[in-house]
Scaffold this active site. Structure first.
Site, short mmCIF file in Angstrom:
data_model
loop_
_atom_site.label_atom_id
_atom_site.label_comp_id
_atom_site.label_asym_id
_atom_site.label_seq_id
_atom_site.Cartn_x
_atom_site.Cartn_y
_atom_site.Cartn_z
NE ARG A 192 -2.52 1.92 -6.61
CZ ARG A 192 -1.45 1.90 -7.41
NH1 ARG A 192 -0.51 2.79 -7.29
NH2 ARG A 192 -1.36 0.96 -8.32
NE ARG A 211 4.63 -3.60 -15.96
CZ ARG A 211 3.93 -2.82 -15.16
NH1 ARG A 211 4.09 -1.52 -15.22
NH2 ARG A 211 3.07 -3.34 -14.33
NE ARG A 246 5.08 -4.33 -11.46
CZ ARG A 246 4.47 -3.15 -11.44
NH1 ARG A 246 5.05 -2.10 -12.00
NH2 ARG A 246 3.29 -3.00 -10.88
NE ARG A 254 -1.24 -4.53 -10.65
CZ ARG A 254 -0.35 -4.45 -11.66
NH1 ARG A 254 0.04 -5.56 -12.28
NH2 ARG A 254 0.12 -3.29 -12.02
P1 AP5 Z 1 3.58 1.57 -17.39
O1 AP5 Z 1 4.05 2.93 -17.74
O2 AP5 Z 1 4.47 0.70 -16.57
O3 AP5 Z 1 2.10 1.67 -16.76
P2 AP5 Z 1 1.63 2.09 -15.32
O4 AP5 Z 1 0.36 2.83 -15.47
O5 AP5 Z 1 2.74 2.78 -14.58
O6 AP5 Z 1 1.35 0.64 -14.74
P3 AP5 Z 1 1.68 -0.02 -13.35
O7 AP5 Z 1 1.28 -1.46 -13.50
O8 AP5 Z 1 3.11 0.22 -12.91
O9 AP5 Z 1 0.74 0.74 -12.42
P4 AP5 Z 1 0.14 0.31 -11.11
O10 AP5 Z 1 -0.49 1.55 -10.66
O11 AP5 Z 1 -0.74 -0.89 -11.14
O12 AP5 Z 1 1.42 -0.24 -10.29
P5 AP5 Z 1 2.40 0.45 -9.26
O13 AP5 Z 1 3.76 0.06 -9.62
O14 AP5 Z 1 2.06 1.90 -9.10
O15 AP5 Z 1 3.20 0.81 -18.76
C1 AP5 Z 1 2.77 -0.54 -18.74
C2 AP5 Z 1 3.38 -1.28 -19.96
O16 AP5 Z 1 2.84 -0.74 -21.15
C3 AP5 Z 1 4.90 -1.13 -20.07
O17 AP5 Z 1 5.40 -2.32 -20.61
C4 AP5 Z 1 5.09 0.04 -21.05
O18 AP5 Z 1 6.30 -0.05 -21.78
C5 AP5 Z 1 3.87 -0.14 -21.96
N1 AP5 Z 1 3.31 1.12 -22.43
C6 AP5 Z 1 3.17 2.29 -21.75
N2 AP5 Z 1 2.56 3.21 -22.51
C7 AP5 Z 1 2.27 2.61 -23.70
C8 AP5 Z 1 1.63 3.03 -24.90
N3 AP5 Z 1 1.15 4.28 -25.03
N4 AP5 Z 1 1.53 2.15 -25.92
C9 AP5 Z 1 2.02 0.88 -25.80
N5 AP5 Z 1 2.63 0.42 -24.68
C10 AP5 Z 1 2.76 1.27 -23.64
O19 AP5 Z 1 1.95 -0.24 -7.91
C11 AP5 Z 1 2.20 -1.62 -7.68
C12 AP5 Z 1 1.55 -2.05 -6.37
O20 AP5 Z 1 2.12 -1.27 -5.28
C13 AP5 Z 1 0.04 -1.79 -6.25
O21 AP5 Z 1 -0.71 -2.83 -6.84
C14 AP5 Z 1 -0.12 -1.71 -4.72
O22 AP5 Z 1 -0.11 -2.98 -4.15
C15 AP5 Z 1 1.10 -0.95 -4.29
N6 AP5 Z 1 0.90 0.51 -4.28
C16 AP5 Z 1 1.52 1.44 -5.06
N7 AP5 Z 1 1.08 2.68 -4.77
C17 AP5 Z 1 0.16 2.53 -3.78
C18 AP5 Z 1 -0.67 3.44 -3.08
N8 AP5 Z 1 -0.64 4.76 -3.34
N9 AP5 Z 1 -1.51 2.94 -2.14
C19 AP5 Z 1 -1.53 1.62 -1.85
N10 AP5 Z 1 -0.78 0.69 -2.48
C20 AP5 Z 1 0.06 1.15 -3.44
#
Ligand code: AP5
Length: 219
Positions: free
Chosen positions: A88, A128, A161, A172
């Site tokens: 990231r 979501r 969430r 974000r």
């Molecule tokens: P979904 O598949 O959940 O989307 P996503 O891209 O995985 O979204 P996230 O919000 O989970 O990603 P993120 O990167 O912000 O969070 P993460 O958990 O990694 O889909 C979203 C919604 O849309 C769902 O309801 C789904 O059903 C729907 N949907 C999907 N596809 C669709 C379509 N084609 N059409 C219609 N609807 C659809 O990270 C969370 C936090 O953890 C970060 O903010 C950070 O604080 C920390 N973190 C995680 N990884 C790191 C890292 N590598 N470095 C530092 N901090 C980190």
């Protein structure tokens, strides 16, 4: 086969990574899910991470490198993995290259960049709902649970969430633009990135992602 899903919050990384992982029989490695497990443990480290995540910020690079290294050293990743949420930052991308260079994986084979307009992202995240028990993800319009607001897998009541509140989503997205978007150019310059139009139905995006992966597998 080492695949990275790249894209802004709500682009569908988790949704598509889970499907591809099931199809190819390799694990999905979601750093967001791993961090949420740590938060759920309720210890000092989890509480520290909870504050960072609920503010829309990023956990520090060194912690993330250690989390991912530990996960990729587990035997189930020997045939590959689908990374969702890592790297990231440019520091994390360099750490991943270094880490993979020391393993049989060698390097990242494919980066699938899910490109989705910002207004669509905000709408997706506001609708979501996630299962607090097993982590399953739903969208109340596009991917609803079969029974009301309960998880299909374990019947637990679904919840929003904390970081999906609109003001946090805006933060974000800002963090994404500043810290993560530069990775698109980095991987494109290396010839490892395929841009997927993610503004389509879940099945269509899956077909596009699968087609890109199948091309790499057959090469
Ligand atoms: P979904 O598949 O959940 O989307 P996503 O891209 O995985 O979204 P996230 O919000 O989970 O990603 P993120 O990167 O912000 O969070 P993460 O958990 O990694 O889909 C979203 C919604 O849309 C769902 O309801 C789904 O059903 C729907 N949907 C999907 N596809 C669709 C379509 N084609 N059409 C219609 N609807 C659809 O990270 C969370 C936090 O953890 C970060 O903010 C950070 O604080 C920390 N973190 C995680 N990884 C790191 C890292 N590598 N470095 C530092 N901090 C980190």
């Amino acid at each position: 086969m080492l695949v990275v899903f790249l894209g802004p919050p709500g682009a569908g990384k988790g949704t598509q990574a889970a499907r591809l992982a099931a199809k190819y029989g390799i694990p999905q490695v979601s750093t967001g899910d791993m961090l949420r497990e740590t938060v759920a443990a309720g210890n000092g480290l989890g509480n520290k991470m909870k504050v960072i995540m609920n503010s829309g910020g990023l956990v520090d690079d060194d912690t993330m490198r250690r989390v991912v290294q530990e996960r990729l050293e587990k035997p189930d990743t020997v045939g590959g993995a689908i990374l969702d949420g890592f790297p990231r930052t440019t520091v994390q991308a360099a750490a991943l290259d270094e880490l993979l260079g020391r393993t049989a994986h060698g390097g990242v084979d494919l980066v699938l960049y899910l490109d989705v307009p910002e207004d669509v992202l905000v709408e997706r995240l506001s609708r979501r709902r996630a299962c607090p028990e097993c982590g399953a993800n739903y969208h109340m319009t596009f991917n609803p649970p079969a029974q009301g607001s309960r998880c299909d897998r374990c019947c637990t009541e679904l919840a929003q969430r904390d970081d999906d509140r609109e003001e946090i989503v805006r933060d974000r997205l800002e963090v994404y633009r500043e810290k993560t978007q530069p990775l698109v150019d980095r991987y494109q310059a290396q010839g490892r990135l395929v841009r997927i139009d993610g503004d389509a139905g879940i099945d269509d995006v899956f077909e596009r992602s699968d087609a890109a992966l199948a091309e790499v597998v057959s090469a």
